[in-house]
Design a protein around this motif. Structure first.
Motif, PDB file in Angstrom:
ATOM      1  N   ILE A  36     -13.655  18.282  34.715  1.00 47.27           N
ATOM      2  CA  ILE A  36     -13.169  16.912  34.536  1.00 47.27           C
ATOM      3  C   ILE A  36     -14.320  16.149  33.881  1.00 47.27           C
ATOM      4  O   ILE A  36     -15.457  16.262  34.340  1.00 47.27           O
ATOM      5  CB  ILE A  36     -12.824  16.270  35.894  1.00 47.27           C
ATOM      6  CG1 ILE A  36     -11.724  17.052  36.606  1.00 47.27           C
ATOM      7  CG2 ILE A  36     -12.450  14.810  35.729  1.00 47.27           C
ATOM      8  CD1 ILE A  36     -10.364  16.948  35.973  1.00 47.27           C
ATOM      9  N   PRO A  37     -14.057  15.386  32.816  1.00 46.94           N
ATOM     10  CA  PRO A  37     -15.157  14.658  32.168  1.00 46.94           C
ATOM     11  C   PRO A  37     -15.761  13.622  33.110  1.00 46.94           C
ATOM     12  O   PRO A  37     -15.085  13.107  33.998  1.00 46.94           O
ATOM     13  CB  PRO A  37     -14.501  14.006  30.956  1.00 46.94           C
ATOM     14  CG  PRO A  37     -13.050  14.058  31.198  1.00 46.94           C
ATOM     15  CD  PRO A  37     -12.782  15.147  32.178  1.00 46.94           C
ATOM     16  N   SER A  38     -17.022  13.322  32.881  1.00 42.10           N
ATOM     17  CA  SER A  38     -17.682  12.284  33.677  1.00 42.10           C
ATOM     18  C   SER A  38     -17.075  10.934  33.342  1.00 42.10           C
ATOM     19  O   SER A  38     -16.357  10.784  32.346  1.00 42.10           O
ATOM     20  CB  SER A  38     -19.181  12.274  33.385  1.00 42.10           C
ATOM     21  OG  SER A  38     -19.412  11.806  32.072  1.00 42.10           O
ATOM     22  N   GLY A  42     -14.908   9.676  29.908  1.00 41.05           N
ATOM     23  CA  GLY A  42     -13.488   9.427  30.066  1.00 41.05           C
ATOM     24  C   GLY A  42     -13.019   8.064  29.640  1.00 41.05           C
ATOM     25  O   GLY A  42     -11.856   7.750  29.787  1.00 41.05           O
ATOM     26  N   ARG A  43     -13.901   7.242  29.101  1.00 41.00           N
ATOM     27  CA  ARG A  43     -13.483   5.897  28.696  1.00 41.00           C
ATOM     28  C   ARG A  43     -12.619   5.963  27.457  1.00 41.00           C
ATOM     29  O   ARG A  43     -12.824   6.788  26.595  1.00 41.00           O
ATOM     30  CB  ARG A  43     -14.696   5.025  28.424  1.00 41.00           C
ATOM     31  CG  ARG A  43     -15.467   4.796  29.691  1.00 41.00           C
ATOM     32  CD  ARG A  43     -16.716   4.020  29.429  1.00 41.00           C
ATOM     33  NE  ARG A  43     -17.600   4.270  30.543  1.00 41.00           N
ATOM     34  CZ  ARG A  43     -18.047   3.340  31.350  1.00 41.00           C
ATOM     35  NH1 ARG A  43     -17.733   2.113  31.148  1.00 41.00           N
ATOM     36  NH2 ARG A  43     -18.819   3.655  32.347  1.00 41.00           N
ATOM     37  N   GLY A  44     -11.660   5.090  27.398  1.00 38.41           N
ATOM     38  CA  GLY A  44     -10.780   5.059  26.239  1.00 38.41           C
ATOM     39  C   GLY A  44      -9.354   4.891  26.682  1.00 38.41           C
ATOM     40  O   GLY A  44      -9.068   4.245  27.681  1.00 38.41           O
ATOM     41  N   GLN A  53     -10.894  19.353  30.777  1.00 36.46           N
ATOM     42  CA  GLN A  53     -11.583  20.049  29.699  1.00 36.46           C
ATOM     43  C   GLN A  53     -11.640  21.537  30.025  1.00 36.46           C
ATOM     44  O   GLN A  53     -11.738  21.921  31.189  1.00 36.46           O
ATOM     45  CB  GLN A  53     -12.992  19.495  29.519  1.00 36.46           C
ATOM     46  CG  GLN A  53     -12.977  18.064  29.038  1.00 36.46           C
ATOM     47  CD  GLN A  53     -14.364  17.476  28.928  1.00 36.46           C
ATOM     48  OE1 GLN A  53     -15.295  17.896  29.588  1.00 36.46           O
ATOM     49  NE2 GLN A  53     -14.498  16.469  28.084  1.00 36.46           N
ATOM     50  N   ALA A  54     -11.578  22.340  28.978  1.00 34.64           N
ATOM     51  CA  ALA A  54     -11.627  23.787  29.146  1.00 34.64           C
ATOM     52  C   ALA A  54     -12.533  24.387  28.082  1.00 34.64           C
ATOM     53  O   ALA A  54     -12.675  23.836  26.990  1.00 34.64           O
ATOM     54  CB  ALA A  54     -10.227  24.388  29.018  1.00 34.64           C
ATOM     55  N   VAL A  55     -13.139  25.516  28.408  1.00 37.42           N
ATOM     56  CA  VAL A  55     -13.934  26.278  27.454  1.00 37.42           C
ATOM     57  C   VAL A  55     -13.273  27.644  27.331  1.00 37.42           C
ATOM     58  O   VAL A  55     -13.100  28.351  28.326  1.00 37.42           O
ATOM     59  CB  VAL A  55     -15.399  26.418  27.910  1.00 37.42           C
ATOM     60  CG1 VAL A  55     -16.179  27.267  26.921  1.00 37.42           C
ATOM     61  CG2 VAL A  55     -16.036  25.046  28.077  1.00 37.42           C
ATOM     62  N   LEU A  56     -12.895  27.996  26.102  1.00 32.25           N
ATOM     63  CA  LEU A  56     -12.191  29.253  25.834  1.00 32.25           C
ATOM     64  C   LEU A  56     -12.994  30.112  24.882  1.00 32.25           C
ATOM     65  O   LEU A  56     -13.780  29.599  24.084  1.00 32.25           O
ATOM     66  CB  LEU A  56     -10.829  28.966  25.209  1.00 32.25           C
ATOM     67  CG  LEU A  56      -9.915  28.036  26.007  1.00 32.25           C
ATOM     68  CD1 LEU A  56      -8.747  27.603  25.149  1.00 32.25           C
ATOM     69  CD2 LEU A  56      -9.437  28.731  27.254  1.00 32.25           C
ATOM     70  N   GLU A  57     -12.753  31.414  24.930  1.00 39.26           N
ATOM     71  CA  GLU A  57     -13.477  32.327  24.051  1.00 39.26           C
ATOM     72  C   GLU A  57     -12.700  32.718  22.807  1.00 39.26           C
ATOM     73  O   GLU A  57     -13.293  33.203  21.859  1.00 39.26           O
ATOM     74  CB  GLU A  57     -13.868  33.577  24.838  1.00 39.26           C
ATOM     75  CG  GLU A  57     -14.878  33.274  25.930  1.00 39.26           C
ATOM     76  CD  GLU A  57     -15.354  34.527  26.627  1.00 39.26           C
ATOM     77  OE1 GLU A  57     -15.243  35.618  26.046  1.00 39.26           O
ATOM     78  OE2 GLU A  57     -15.850  34.390  27.754  1.00 39.26           O
ATOM     79  N   SER A  58     -11.359  32.525  22.821  1.00 46.99           N
ATOM     80  CA  SER A  58     -10.586  33.015  21.677  1.00 46.99           C
ATOM     81  C   SER A  58      -9.256  32.287  21.554  1.00 46.99           C
ATOM     82  O   SER A  58      -8.849  31.535  22.439  1.00 46.99           O
ATOM     83  CB  SER A  58     -10.303  34.513  21.857  1.00 46.99           C
ATOM     84  OG  SER A  58      -9.417  34.702  22.957  1.00 46.99           O
TER      85      SER A  58
END
Length: 128
Positions: A36-38, A42-44, A53-58
């Protein structure tokens, strides 16, 4: 590949938190690193709880993630009064798409749009 999933919610973040729980329990998506963003990030237009948020390899991982998000969206739609679904936008460095269904051909178009930066065939995927 960094991915941001934004859920437009009229429930003060309940949908974003619910999506994160769903993804962490999904057998395929659970292999992905989620956060989850800090508060500063997260402003906006959306609150922090409505962004995952996610980090993917492919691109394969991206496809699996989109299938899981589409399934969550469909499950939420079926449980809501009025049969409405949350608006879900997925953003990568290549563009942004909105998930509008769970059809495999739509998921394929969305993956194409997010990995190439070009909209997929049809009106469901719109890269920004």
């Amino acid at each position: 590949m960094r991915v941001s999933i934004q859920v437009e919610s009229d429930h003060d973040g309940v949908d974003g938190a619910d999506l994160l729980r769903w993804l962490r329990k999904d057998p395929i998506a659970a292999q992905t690193q989620f956060s989850i963003p800090s508060a500063d990030e997260g402003r906006g237009e959306m609150g922090v709880p409505d962004t995952v948020q996610a980090v993917l390899e492919s691109a394969v991982g991206l496809g699996s993630l989109l299938v899981a998000v589409a399934a969550w969206r469909d499950a939420r739609r079926q449980n809501r009064a009025g049969n409405t679904a949350a608006v879900v936008r997925v953003r990568t460095g290549s563009g942004t798409v909105e998930i509008t269904g769970d059809d495999p051909s739509e998921v394929s178009r969305l993956v194409q749009a997010l990995t190439t930066g070009r909209p997929g065939v049809g009106g469901d995927a719109s890269a920004e």
